[in-house]
Design an enzyme around this catalytic site. Structure first.
Site: not given
Ligand code: GLN
Length: 240
Positions: A96, A195
């Site tokens: 992510c 995740h």
């Molecule tokens: N901040 C990033 C987004 O919202 C990554 C989010 C995350 O790692 N869950 O796209």
């Protein structure tokens, strides 16, 4: 089979800043499944200000936009070194927010553009609606082909150049909610929005990464994956 003398070093990049939804479970799964095959595992943690050591597998987790700013600046100092590691075919797994920063850039919906280190070709633009929920996808790299996980991101990622998707979306949004792609691969650099943690419930993909790290010619003994595959199956095609 005993793999005497085999050893892998796993480097966890910026765990104090990027570590969402149990991303640490990915490191634990790699370590657990390698050690079950009598492969010695050395873990190295890298935080802001540290040098990045040589390693066989580099892992970077997800995070909030705020934490990604600090990591974006820090990674620039190590860009040449990490590009060299990529070109030596070292394994990278990025989840992510970490995935976004291993590509070219992330432009959040508000605030500064976060520059990545271009280990992958592609870019990410923040969207108004967050993509949140379970994902089922299909990859060409493993048997079984399914990958499952949980996504929660505003960023929409678009791949360019020689970087290919890691998998094809069956349920969920993946990279951008438009082109049915999920994650990315270039050489042995893998990015994904999954995740949950990702590797504990995708043991086949964990083994795939271990094999890339130790050399494909080395056979890994079978493990009892009942619990891991129960978790995997419980998410397959679970409504978004
Ligand atoms: N901040 C990033 C987004 O919202 C990554 C989010 C995350 O790692 N869950 O796209």
């Amino acid at each position: 089979m005993e793999n005497n003398n085999l050893k892998i070093t796993i480097c966890h990049l910026y765990p104090k800043l990027l570590n969402l939804y149990g991303d640490i479970g990915n490191i634990k799964a790699l370590k657990f499944r390698a050690e079950k095959r009598e492969i010695e595992v050395q873990l190295k943690e890298v935080n802001v200000g540290d040098d990045i050591p040589d390693a066989d597998i580099y892992f970077i987790g997800g995070g909030q936009d705020r934490q990604q700013i600090d990591v974006s600046y820090e990674l620039q100092k190590h860009k040449e070194f990490l590009l060299q590691k990529r070109d030596e075919n070292k394994v990278f797994l990025a989840i992510c927010g970490g995935y976004q920063l291993l590509a070219d850039y992330f432009q959040p919906i508000e605030g500064e553009k976060l520059i990545g280190i271009s280990l992958l070709s592609g870019y990410t633009i923040g969207g108004k609606k967050r993509f949140i929920g379970n994902v089922t996808a299909k990859t060409e790299y493993t048997k079984p082909e399914t990958l499952v996980g949980f996504e929660n991101h505003s960023g929409r990622t678009y791949l360019t150049g020689d970087t290919k998707p890691l998998s094809k979306i069956i349920v969920g949004n993946g990279n951008n909610g438009e082109d049915s792609t999920e994650g990315a691969r270039y050489k042995n650099v893998f990015g994904t929005y999954l995740h949950g943690s990702f590797l504990p419930k995708n043991p086949h993909f964990t083994d795939y990464l271990i094999k890339l790290a130790i050399g494909n010619e080395i056979e890994l003994s079978e493990l009892d994956n009942t619990i891991e595959m129960d978790a995997h199956k419980s998410l397959i095609n679970k409504p978004y």
